[in-house]
Design a protein around this motif. Sequence first.
Motif, PDB file in Angstrom:
ATOM      1  N   VAL A  10       9.527   5.161   2.397  1.00  0.00           N
ATOM      2  CA  VAL A  10       8.404   5.380   1.479  1.00  0.00           C
ATOM      3  C   VAL A  10       7.206   5.860   2.286  1.00  0.00           C
ATOM      4  N   VAL A  11       6.527   6.898   1.790  1.00  0.00           N
ATOM      5  CA  VAL A  11       5.332   7.420   2.454  1.00  0.00           C
ATOM      6  C   VAL A  11       4.180   7.409   1.452  1.00  0.00           C
ATOM      7  N   GLY A  12       3.144   6.645   1.787  1.00  0.00           N
ATOM      8  CA  GLY A  12       1.935   6.622   0.978  1.00  0.00           C
ATOM      9  C   GLY A  12       0.875   7.495   1.596  1.00  0.00           C
ATOM     10  N   GLU A  13      -0.335   7.340   1.118  1.00  0.00           N
ATOM     11  CA  GLU A  13      -1.436   8.156   1.635  1.00  0.00           C
ATOM     12  C   GLU A  13      -1.681   7.875   3.107  1.00  0.00           C
ATOM     13  N   ASN A  14      -1.601   6.590   3.488  1.00  0.00           N
ATOM     14  CA  ASN A  14      -1.853   6.213   4.878  1.00  0.00           C
ATOM     15  C   ASN A  14      -0.790   5.277   5.449  1.00  0.00           C
ATOM     16  N   ASP A  15       0.199   4.908   4.642  1.00  0.00           N
ATOM     17  CA  ASP A  15       1.179   3.901   5.057  1.00  0.00           C
ATOM     18  C   ASP A  15       2.601   4.445   4.938  1.00  0.00           C
ATOM     19  N   VAL A  16       3.436   4.071   5.919  1.00  0.00           N
ATOM     20  CA  VAL A  16       4.813   4.542   5.946  1.00  0.00           C
ATOM     21  C   VAL A  16       5.748   3.349   6.174  1.00  0.00           C
ATOM     22  N   ILE A  17       6.835   3.301   5.392  1.00  0.00           N
ATOM     23  CA  ILE A  17       7.858   2.272   5.583  1.00  0.00           C
ATOM     24  C   ILE A  17       9.081   2.937   6.224  1.00  0.00           C
ATOM     25  N   PHE A  18       9.470   2.420   7.400  1.00  0.00           N
ATOM     26  CA  PHE A  18      10.678   2.879   8.090  1.00  0.00           C
ATOM     27  C   PHE A  18      11.782   1.836   7.926  1.00  0.00           C
ATOM     28  N   ALA A  19      13.019   2.293   7.796  1.00  0.00           N
ATOM     29  CA  ALA A  19      14.168   1.384   7.773  1.00  0.00           C
ATOM     30  C   ALA A  19      14.807   1.356   9.148  1.00  0.00           C
ATOM     31  N   VAL A  20      15.077   0.143   9.639  1.00  0.00           N
ATOM     32  CA  VAL A  20      15.788  -0.046  10.900  1.00  0.00           C
ATOM     33  C   VAL A  20      17.202  -0.499  10.553  1.00  0.00           C
ATOM     34  N   LYS A  21      18.208   0.253  10.980  1.00  0.00           N
ATOM     35  CA  LYS A  21      19.560   0.106  10.464  1.00  0.00           C
ATOM     36  C   LYS A  21      20.307  -1.118  10.993  1.00  0.00           C
ATOM     37  N   TYR A  22      19.936  -1.609  12.175  1.00  0.00           N
ATOM     38  CA  TYR A  22      20.648  -2.762  12.712  1.00  0.00           C
ATOM     39  C   TYR A  22      19.724  -3.542  13.636  1.00  0.00           C
TER      40      TYR A  22
ATOM     41  N   ASN B 223       0.822  -1.211   0.000  1.00  0.00           N
ATOM     42  CA  ASN B 223       0.000   0.000   0.000  1.00  0.00           C
ATOM     43  C   ASN B 223       0.859   1.265   0.000  1.00  0.00           C
ATOM     44  N   ALA B 224       2.009   1.200   0.690  1.00  0.00           N
ATOM     45  CA  ALA B 224       2.901   2.355   0.691  1.00  0.00           C
ATOM     46  C   ALA B 224       3.394   2.640  -0.727  1.00  0.00           C
ATOM     47  N   PHE B 225       3.792   1.585  -1.436  1.00  0.00           N
ATOM     48  CA  PHE B 225       4.237   1.754  -2.819  1.00  0.00           C
ATOM     49  C   PHE B 225       3.087   2.172  -3.736  1.00  0.00           C
ATOM     50  N   ALA B 226       1.900   1.603  -3.504  1.00  0.00           N
ATOM     51  CA  ALA B 226       0.767   1.857  -4.394  1.00  0.00           C
ATOM     52  C   ALA B 226       0.326   3.316  -4.361  1.00  0.00           C
ATOM     53  N   THR B 227       0.452   3.985  -3.205  1.00  0.00           N
ATOM     54  CA  THR B 227      -0.069   5.355  -3.077  1.00  0.00           C
ATOM     55  C   THR B 227       1.024   6.392  -2.833  1.00  0.00           C
ATOM     56  N   ALA B 228       2.290   5.963  -2.867  1.00  0.00           N
ATOM     57  CA  ALA B 228       3.395   6.863  -2.512  1.00  0.00           C
ATOM     58  C   ALA B 228       3.515   8.023  -3.487  1.00  0.00           C
ATOM     59  N   SER B 229       3.978   9.135  -2.957  1.00  0.00           N
ATOM     60  CA  SER B 229       4.277  10.295  -3.796  1.00  0.00           C
ATOM     61  C   SER B 229       5.351  11.132  -3.125  1.00  0.00           C
ATOM     62  N   LYS B 230       6.004  11.948  -3.913  1.00  0.00           N
ATOM     63  CA  LYS B 230       7.035  12.825  -3.382  1.00  0.00           C
ATOM     64  C   LYS B 230       6.456  13.807  -2.378  1.00  0.00           C
ATOM     65  N   GLU B 231       5.247  14.324  -2.664  1.00  0.00           N
ATOM     66  CA  GLU B 231       4.605  15.295  -1.777  1.00  0.00           C
ATOM     67  C   GLU B 231       4.286  14.679  -0.421  1.00  0.00           C
ATOM     68  N   TYR B 232       3.772  13.449  -0.433  1.00  0.00           N
ATOM     69  CA  TYR B 232       3.461  12.767   0.825  1.00  0.00           C
ATOM     70  C   TYR B 232       4.721  12.654   1.689  1.00  0.00           C
ATOM     71  N   LYS B 233       5.831  12.265   1.054  1.00  0.00           N
ATOM     72  CA  LYS B 233       7.070  12.054   1.811  1.00  0.00           C
ATOM     73  C   LYS B 233       7.609  13.380   2.346  1.00  0.00           C
ATOM     74  N   GLU B 234       7.574  14.428   1.519  1.00  0.00           N
ATOM     75  CA  GLU B 234       8.075  15.732   1.958  1.00  0.00           C
ATOM     76  C   GLU B 234       7.277  16.264   3.139  1.00  0.00           C
ATOM     77  N   ASN B 235       5.955  16.142   3.071  1.00  0.00           N
ATOM     78  CA  ASN B 235       5.101  16.615   4.174  1.00  0.00           C
ATOM     79  C   ASN B 235       5.326  15.801   5.442  1.00  0.00           C
ATOM     80  N   PHE B 236       5.506  14.495   5.268  1.00  0.00           N
ATOM     81  CA  PHE B 236       5.738  13.634   6.423  1.00  0.00           C
ATOM     82  C   PHE B 236       7.072  13.975   7.082  1.00  0.00           C
ATOM     83  N   LEU B 237       8.107  14.138   6.267  1.00  0.00           N
ATOM     84  CA  LEU B 237       9.441  14.415   6.811  1.00  0.00           C
ATOM     85  C   LEU B 237       9.491  15.748   7.543  1.00  0.00           C
TER      86      LEU B 237
END
Length: 560
Positions: free
Chosen positions: A458-470, A417-431
């Motif tokens: 990745v930030v979608g309309e309602n879903d966010v993917i976070f990376a955990v580094k270790y 779902n994050a990939f399906a609805t992701a956009s640059k604007e969503y990510k910028e606003n979230f960040l």
Amino acid sequence: MYRKYRPNNFNDLIGQNAVTSIIKNEILNNKVSHAYIFSGPRGTGKTSAAKIIAKMVNCHNLSPDGVPCGTCSSCLNFYNSSDVVEIDAASNNGVDEIRELRDKVNLVPTYGKYKVYIIDEVHMLTNQAFNALLKTLEEPPKHIIFILATTEFSKIPDTVVSRCQKFQFSRFSTNEIVERLVYIASKENFSIDREILVEIARLSNGGLRDAINIFDQFISYSGVDSKKSLNDLYLLNGVVSLDEMLCLLDFIIEKKLDKIVSFVNDITKTGKDMSHFLEDFSFLIKNVYLLKNDIDLFDEVFKGKTKALMKFSNNFSSDFLYNTIFSLNELVNQLRNSNFSSILLTMFFINLSLNYSSSSVDVDFSDKEMVNNDVGSNDKNISFTNNSIIENIENKTDSKFNIQSLSLELKKIRINNAFATASKEYKENFLKNWKIAVSSDNIDPLIKSIISDLDVLVVGENDVIFAVKYDSLLERVYNHFDQIKKIIDSSFEKEYRIVFIDLDEWKYEKDKYILNIKSGKNYVYIDENDRNKKCGNDIKKDDVDKIISILGDDVVNFEN
């Protein structure tokens, strides 16, 4: 035996055609470099190539195809010649040894045109020794050639690398090793099954010298005239056979926990290398995964086991196999620092069996069957339209759950779902809001340290993917999920559904996304509470801006 069958010219040196063709042409055209670096895994021909060069440049009657004559004074005295100096940098790595070498380079060769210095494992030299070598490497006498061999190229200073021609030696393929062993066996009048040679090639991990050593030991162990079997090979090398590992997979499927315990106990009692076993087991799982996904890249060792592997490919889902690979990798890391390796191994396979269920197997439904299913159906699988990504999804009705209970299927939905609805604007606003939240002084210092190390992927309309580094961070995220979720909820006007993945998982999901888009497949949004509800715009193959906005412009390279 590996010394006896060391290649004497580049025509005999198999598997390194790119390297040998360049160097051969340089020598034949009198354009020999004054210094070379040969890097690559052990047993791939670096020292052999260095000796061949030394023989070629000093041969008085070199043939037009680069083969030394073997009859001139230089060739006849090659193995006792002072014109070829071999130095083991592992035991002669000090500045004094290199200074002594530097003082002797002005001595002219005895038989040939060049004096060749071969420095093996050159990365073992100290910094002072490298510094002492620099000037000589840069401006050596015309009669000097340096050949530096290493298995760890990254440890050689750039100042040394820039003064040499660099060549990378690759591992040998299974077929190349087998053909060489067939040749040696014929020369030694040994009769041996190709199946055994293939397994020797696998055990050597792409190193021809290791393969010849294993072959030599195997012949000595089983006898020249005796009947040789794979079991003899496994016993000699302390490895678990393929048939035994296939039995283990059967135990996992059938939940024969007592058999699993006995299996691990046998490995421990017979002193077999557990790390080697886990590597071989991962190798097996990889090939089952390839078969399941119709990837015809089988290793030769499995060609006679297709029927057995097909059984397991039908019994395990792609996700189960994929996650097993990463779990095995983590187990190997744990075993390195544990005094209870057999216990960890036993508990791992018992847990693997307990977590396996027939519902984990991929089941495909047509669109018609999907439509006819009731919303409340107990069916736990789904297939989208032909142009969509096919996933296996467990129906979940409660979106507010602890992250530790997040099922693999639901995790896949959120990534999708994050990939399906992701956009640059969503990510910028979230960040923008996320940076404010992370920098807040009202957050507990422990939680602040955790979320500061999270990467928003990745930030979608309602879903966010976070990376955990270790890995240790992932555990802390699990333990403090409620506090992290509360911070996220309070920082935004709506509630996000989040998923945490490690860097290996991210690479897999990113590569899969690029592959799917390039092949024309679509990502469709899926409702977590009603699997029959799906919507979303198609992502076209040529929608480069859309993809770059999600992954960044440095990771996608589309063909015209």
